[in-house]
Design an enzyme around this catalytic site. Structure first.
Site, PDB file in Angstrom:
ATOM      1  N   CYS A  66      40.496  34.303  12.539  1.00  0.00           N
ATOM      2  CA  CYS A  66      40.027  33.247  11.638  1.00  0.00           C
ATOM      3  C   CYS A  66      39.208  33.754  10.458  1.00  0.00           C
ATOM      4  O   CYS A  66      39.399  33.280   9.329  1.00  0.00           O
ATOM      5  CB  CYS A  66      39.236  32.198  12.413  1.00  0.00           C
ATOM      6  SG  CYS A  66      37.616  32.748  13.034  1.00  0.00           S
ATOM      7  N   HIS A 100      33.971  30.290  14.846  1.00  0.00           N
ATOM      8  CA  HIS A 100      35.232  29.966  14.166  1.00  0.00           C
ATOM      9  C   HIS A 100      34.978  29.490  12.746  1.00  0.00           C
ATOM     10  O   HIS A 100      34.106  28.637  12.513  1.00  0.00           O
ATOM     11  CB  HIS A 100      36.006  28.905  14.945  1.00  0.00           C
ATOM     12  CG  HIS A 100      37.313  28.558  14.313  1.00  0.00           C
ATOM     13  ND1 HIS A 100      38.372  29.448  14.268  1.00  0.00           N
ATOM     14  CD2 HIS A 100      37.725  27.446  13.652  1.00  0.00           C
ATOM     15  CE1 HIS A 100      39.383  28.888  13.621  1.00  0.00           C
ATOM     16  NE2 HIS A 100      39.009  27.687  13.235  1.00  0.00           N
ATOM     17  N   ASP A 126      42.611  25.061   7.813  1.00  0.00           N
ATOM     18  CA  ASP A 126      42.245  26.094   8.783  1.00  0.00           C
ATOM     19  C   ASP A 126      43.508  26.841   9.191  1.00  0.00           C
ATOM     20  O   ASP A 126      44.326  26.327   9.951  1.00  0.00           O
ATOM     21  CB  ASP A 126      41.586  25.438  10.000  1.00  0.00           C
ATOM     22  CG  ASP A 126      41.210  26.434  11.081  1.00  0.00           C
ATOM     23  OD1 ASP A 126      41.398  27.650  10.880  1.00  0.00           O
ATOM     24  OD2 ASP A 126      40.723  25.992  12.139  1.00  0.00           O
TER      25      ASP A 126
END
Length: 273
Positions: A71, A110, A125
């Site tokens: 991420c 995250h 995302d």
């Protein structure tokens, strides 16, 4: 020499050939192209190679070296591209709850992005593995929103948001977050935790994902699954290093790193129970 982000190289990497402009249609198309071209993968933590989240290093790895990332790499790269196009982008951070109790207190590990566009806010995302959001989600509570794959929704209470997705007729929470903008150092600390903390699962198992039109590809250790949208999943257990290498290169389009311990790490991956 001063570093400058190479937007043209990024667009080539994700196979995006249409004109770019800071609008919603382009945002959705860029996200879909990104998750199809650049896989989620954690080979560096598995090999105990430091994960560097300075933009120049991320571009070198994900754009020019044919690798994927997780991420902090994926969303930093997307943020740079969106900013270069003219979007207003804010970095956020979340506590992952996927597969955990709703009230679990997990680390802020995250990264996700907020994009403000024409008076509305959207979440993107491209770094949540097998359940990565394959579009843009309007920052609006209690509304089921379609994506190129599963439906998503946001819940909101007392300043806390929860991102949920519908899998096999059940809503599951991916993570919870707030809208406080995050500074680069916040991601440095979170990335260090995620990539070096002894109990981080990224150090002990292989996690790879890619989201293509109509299907998602997931690999956890030796368990390779193709989830077909609206259809049956196809599962295969990879028996040896050669099969794992083949799937990583052929299915996930990863240019494998030349690391002396790569085959040893792959050979040590456990079989599904």
């Amino acid at each position: 020499m001063t570093y400058s982000f190479d937007l043209a190289a990024y667009l080539r990497r994700i196979g995006y050939q249409a004109p770019v402009q800071p609008d919603l249609a382009t945002l959705r198309a860029l996200v879909a192209a990104h998750v199809a071209a650049i896989p989620f993968e954690n080979l560096d933590p598995l090999l105990r190679v430091p994960v560097v989240i300075e933009l120049e290093a991320i571009e070198r790895k994900l754009v020019h070296a044919g690798r994927g990332g997780y991420c902090f790499e994926q969303n930093h790269l997307l943020r740079a591209a969106l900013s270069a196009i003219g979007y207003e982008v804010t970095g956020l951070i979340a506590r992952v709850l996927w597969g955990r109790d709703e009230d679990a207190i997990t680390a802020q590990s995250h990264m996700l992005l907020r994009v403000d566009l024409a008076g509305e806010s959207w979440l993107v995302d491209v770094g949540f593995g097998g359940q990565t959001l394959t579009g843009a989600l309007k920052l609006e509570a209690d509304t089921v929103q379609p994506s190129a794959h599963e439906p998503y929704r946001l819940l909101h209470a007392d300043g806390v948001w929860r991102m949920q997705t519908l899998v096999r007729d059940t809503w599951g929470t991916l993570y919870r977050f707030d809208l406080q903008p995050r500074y680069p150092v916040d991601y440095v600390v979170a990335n260090h935790y995620t990539s070096t903390y002894p109990e981080s699962h990224f150090l002990h198992m292989l996690v790879v994902a890619r989201s293509l039109p109509g299907r998602r590809l997931n690999l956890r250790n030796r368990d390779f699954v193709i989830h077909h949208l609206g259809g049956e999943s196809v599962r295969r257990t990879l028996q040896n290093v050669a099969e794992i290498r083949d799937v990583l290169q052929r299915e996930f389009s990863i240019r494998l790193p030349e690391h002396p311990e790569l085959d040893q790490r792959l050979d040590a991956l456990p079989f599904p129970e």
